[in-house]
Design an enzyme around this catalytic site. Structure first.
Site, PDB file in Angstrom:
ATOM      1  N   TYR B 439      38.991  40.312  36.350  1.00 44.00           N
ATOM      2  CA  TYR B 439      38.607  41.554  35.659  1.00 44.00           C
ATOM      3  C   TYR B 439      38.931  42.814  36.456  1.00 44.00           C
ATOM      4  O   TYR B 439      39.366  42.740  37.585  1.00 44.00           O
ATOM      5  CB  TYR B 439      37.175  41.499  35.129  1.00 44.00           C
ATOM      6  CG  TYR B 439      35.998  41.323  36.063  1.00 44.00           C
ATOM      7  CD1 TYR B 439      36.055  41.554  37.416  1.00 44.00           C
ATOM      8  CD2 TYR B 439      34.768  40.924  35.523  1.00 44.00           C
ATOM      9  CE1 TYR B 439      34.928  41.412  38.209  1.00 44.00           C
ATOM     10  CE2 TYR B 439      33.639  40.774  36.311  1.00 44.00           C
ATOM     11  CZ  TYR B 439      33.721  41.031  37.646  1.00 44.00           C
ATOM     12  OH  TYR B 439      32.620  40.888  38.424  1.00 44.00           O
ATOM     13  N   GLU B 440      38.772  43.948  35.821  1.00 44.03           N
ATOM     14  CA  GLU B 440      39.234  45.235  36.375  1.00 44.03           C
ATOM     15  C   GLU B 440      40.728  45.215  36.679  1.00 44.03           C
ATOM     16  O   GLU B 440      41.173  45.816  37.670  1.00 44.03           O
ATOM     17  CB  GLU B 440      38.465  45.598  37.651  1.00 44.03           C
ATOM     18  CG  GLU B 440      37.110  46.185  37.434  1.00 44.03           C
ATOM     19  CD  GLU B 440      37.085  47.281  36.378  1.00 44.03           C
ATOM     20  OE1 GLU B 440      36.251  47.151  35.490  1.00 44.03           O
ATOM     21  OE2 GLU B 440      37.883  48.221  36.430  1.00 44.03           O
TER      22      GLU B 440
END
Lengths: 594, 594
Positions: B439-440
């Site tokens: 994620y990110e």
């Protein structure tokens, strides 16, 4: 959810084009195993794996096993699937025809094992453990034990286990405490607690045959005082029917990271009736026979999971539209390009692919030597093959399980956030694969086995079984220009392996901790070099057929070989440097500072 | 279950001995942050993490979040822990004093984030996402929005989220479909579906402030037509109290591999009332501000989990008796030696340790530049620091999360079979750490950000902010004999990085796929070189204090530095070779063959 299709085309390539599957019929006992016989076996195996076992993989993970009122239940559908599996004769596949088995060559059987592990690793544990028990009894049991137990293990009406670990000892079995007291009728009373017993109890079969390590009352301390016993869950009557329950109960089942549909049991033996298998105090020897086959199988478990993860990732990457190729849109007709246009996605997929195909070839190559060891008429050829198998077993176990975990994790990465969600099934592969690096001897123990036992054994005789053919191949191929992009990096890695081997032998002689410090990196260096050898030979085979390649199979093989050489084999340089750096930085570290 | 103790000694070493924590007070706004202020903050953070958050880590994983009748509940104990956390002022720690924050320097805050992530990564997601929302509003919101929302985000009575991903688009936000229609009162009606929304709904706070990417009706296609909106779960009244529920509902929560106590929601926006944050169509710019801070934090999540895994593995290895040292029994008084005598166990522990300590130094080093970027009075110094932060952010995110996952997995391996059992808590670290690579911005996207944006930016200006100081340091240290075992390998890795950089720039200019093919390996090479620089400086610092080392802290630091150089940094050679091999083997592969 990811689907699974058995990679039959690649398996046939390995069997018949890369290796010598066509020579199997020349080995006594294997006369019938022509392609006409083997191909349908692989096809049928692929079918039951894809259609029966794989659909239960996710649901089995979600449901897990349960223990209620002393009864262990497998997840919904497992019993029906096992019955189909057994009725199809799959439990008998690799067993001795004298006890109802089909005597399939190891080189073919290892491919079937891969498929089962791709489809449903948890399910595969049950017949897998039965096979281990079968081998221990077949190899070391008295004839009466064989006659009573083997036909049932072979036809799958009974299952088996291997009971080694105790709460305070796993790797160090010398510490084990389970006791076996001889009785007047020739049986023994076995008492103790065993943990981490895979398939230790379940509802798939009417009986379970436990192979248990224990100490006789007069046993020497340590590893040389361990004997092997057969302890059935239900004691068979004289007529072969089922008699009374034996004194073995499942005290609890473990809640694990993965392989949740495989029951992992704490088993309590209380004056359980058992029979000695083999010679008193020589249980470890019998166990090692079994463990070597099991170690090969565990490596192939890692391979199998990695193949399934590759298939899931490749299918997703072909279909998922996200972003545009850096070099310009490839599918302007679509809102975005498929993931496969991105170099970094290709890097991940090709890493998975090169691992899987290389490891498949390696496992089959070693299994072919198992067949030679068992079947070759010439004792010298048998010994040479046996040396090779002994040398390569820890490598297959550790390398294939490490690469299996890495491949499974790459599969998650290709899917991004979707890979982290359970419903896609990709994260399960990571959790399932993780155990293969641990059980049947943690991979660090495999590395110690390689440097501490296999390298020095018989003055390096085993080692020559790998070094000689690779060296000869490199020499013979040096002038082949088409093969240069493969032979050159292979030769470089091989030189590093030779130097690292000399270093490990020399430094380890002076200080065994030096061998221990080098072991894991050395094993990986060895494994990568073995893969490089096989990738070079695969490239050679595929290049020779480049003119008749309607489906692009050979072109893909050559391209994958190039990827392996360009992007994966360079690791051998880093591993070489790490080995050559020695162990001082590890051993000098003050223990209190950890 | 593994326990956790905040590594305060090492954190102080990084802050005050390696880096320039004592110079913080020289930056405007940081005058009060003397050691006397900072040390108690770290100590108190360590305390709440060890005593409140960590005890909920396992139970939170087992219980997970639930969605019933539209209400998302966090696991037992989370609400009480959050109240303690909020009442202790921890949500306000890094926020602007103008809105009730404590204005803690980034270099200190990053250490607090590490502790929270070590103790309970799932818990940390809730305040972590609030911080992201805070930063978006603080950086880009109109004053009225700031006045209404920031005090509540800062004091933690309200939480926040970042709503980017949609079912058909994650990495490629240009595809997103959520719509925002302007209303006469200046608000907007937001309609669409967002997935993978961390902390998207929960019972910890009375309100949740969603930062939502959406398209205005007149928006250009693609990434340049995206605007950012603030959409509260409950619409505040004019007087600041809570008004009616807004049109946002949690449709479902995801079942994930890990961070199970963090709710991951599918959020449905149906004519939800929202307010524009920043300029129309410039939402991605606002999002990127937030994302850069979030990317640093996600890297540190990986670091935090790896620290906890190291502590668990080291504690087990010190106590578990198994086998004897290869060089002879070290504890003949015991039935076996502790695991720490075995070289291969030391290899694993030291790999974990060298990763964790190196990554902690790297994160703090970058965070120090965040402080300089925000606070330095000289605009040129701010720009230089900002360039450094921009360059290093993708490296911190990807390297620390990759090493975090690898470290967590090593932790499992040290425990063997026990590591695979849930009750020990070690396997959870692997499952939790795995998301940080995704994620990110998946780590492959970080690598593309590095080679595609950060390297070429401003004609390589950012790059020089790393290359110049490292180059100068190497030159200045070349004649220091004590430092040679560290400077020499650093210089070698640095030369490789320079050559690889030139290659990536050159090849990527001609063909962008070449940059893409190199990106991941190049990022890792860069990251390892940065760690080598910091390990050399840490060794230098520790060597200078070797005479006053009662607890052996500096000796362990030097030994770990040696291990890093001997056994981990050689990877840079393999990565270099892979980069230099180019991308042909990836890009030539026929897509249909995957």
């Amino acid at each position: 959810m990811a689907s699974y299709t058995a990679p039959l085309r690649d398996m046939r390539f390995v069997l018949y084009e890369l290796l010598e599957g066509d020579r199997l019929t020349g080995l006594p006992g294997y006369e019938d195993f022509t392609r006409d016989v083997i191909d349908p076996v692989l096809e049928e195996a692929g079918k039951i794996c894809a259609e029966v076992l794989h659909p239960l993989n996710r649901s089995g993970d979600e449901e897990g096993c349960t223990l209620e009122n002393g009864v262990v239940r497998t997840p919904a559908g497992f019993k029906t699937a096992y019955d189909l599996f057994r009725d199809g004769g799959w439990t008998a596949l690799a067993c001795d025809p004298a006890y109802g088995g089909q005597g399939l060559p190891a080189m073919v059987n290892i491919l079937v094992i891969e498929m089962i592990c791709s489809a449903n690793l948890s399910f595969g544990m049950y017949p897998g453990l039965s096979q281990g028990a079968y081998e221990a009894v077949h190899g070391h049991g008295a004839q009466a034990l064989k006659d009573r137990y083997l036909p049932r293990l072979v036809d799958g009406t009974w299952a088996g286990t291997m009971c080694l670990t105790e709460p305070h000892c796993g790797t160090d079995l010398g510490l084990l405490r389970t006791k076996a007291v001889p009785q007047e009728d020739g049986s023994y009373r076995v008492t103790g607690t065993k943990i981490f017993i895979s398939a230790g109890d379940h509802d798939l079969t009417e009986n379970i045959v436990h192979l248990v390590l224990a100490r006789l009352p007069d046993a020497p301390k340590g590893i040389k005082g361990i004997s092997l016993f057969l302890v059935p869950k239900v004691i068979p009557r004289e007529d072969g029917g089922l008699g009374p329950r034996n004194g073995v109960t499942c005290a609890s089942i473990e809640h694990k990271m993965g392989i949740k549909a495989s029951s992992t049991c704490v088993l309590t033996f209380e004056d359980a009736t058992g029979w000695l298998v083999g010679t008193p105090h020589k249980g470890m020897r019998a166990m090692f026979t079994m463990m070597n086959a099991a170690r090969m199988a565990v490596g192939v478990q890692g391979l199998g999971v990695a193949e399934a993860a590759y298939q899931g990732a490749a299918a997703y990457a072909r279909e998922r539209l996200q972003g545009r190729a850096l070099s310009g849109a490839k599918r302007p007709d679509l809102p975005a390009d498929p993931l496969t246009v991105h170099a970094d996605v290709r890097r991940m997929l090709l890493t998975q692919r090169a691992s899987v195909e290389g490891c498949r070839a390696l496992a089959a190559w070693v299994a072919w030597h198992q067949d030679l060891e068992m079947r070759h008429p010439d004792p010298r050829a048998r010994q040479e093959a046996g040396d090779f198998v002994a040398l390569m077993t820890p490598i297959v176990k550790a390398l294939l399980s490490d690469l299996g975990f890495e491949g499974a994790s790459l599969g998650v990465q290709v899917l991004g956030g979707h890979g982290y969600i359970r419903e896609h099934g990709m994260e399960q592969y990571v959790r399932d694969a993780r155990i293969t690096q641990i059980y049947e001897g943690a991979n660090g123990v495999q590395a110690l086995d390689l440097v501490g036992r296999k390298l020095p054994a018989n003055a390096g005789r085993s080692l020559r079984r790998f070094f000689h053919p690779v060296s000869a191949y490199i020499e013979a191929s040096m002038d082949n220009d088409d093969l240069a992009p493969f032979v050159m990096p292979l030769a470089k890695a091989f030189t590093r392996l030779q130097q690292a081997t000399a270093q490990v032998a020399r430094a380890g002689m002076a200080n065994p901790d030096e061998a221990g410090a080098a072991a894991s990196d050395y094993l990986r260096l060895f494994g990568l070099t073995a893969l490089a050898f096989l990738w070079t030979r695969m490239a050679e085979t595929a290049l020779a057929k480049a003119d008749d390649d309607p489906d692009g199979f050979y072109a893909a093989k050559v391209a994958t070989a190039r990827f392996f050489m360009d992007r994966m084999l360079p690791q051998s340089g880093a591993l070489f440097s790490a080995v050559m750096a020695g162990g001082a930085s590890m051993m000098d570290f003050d223990e209190a500072a950890f």
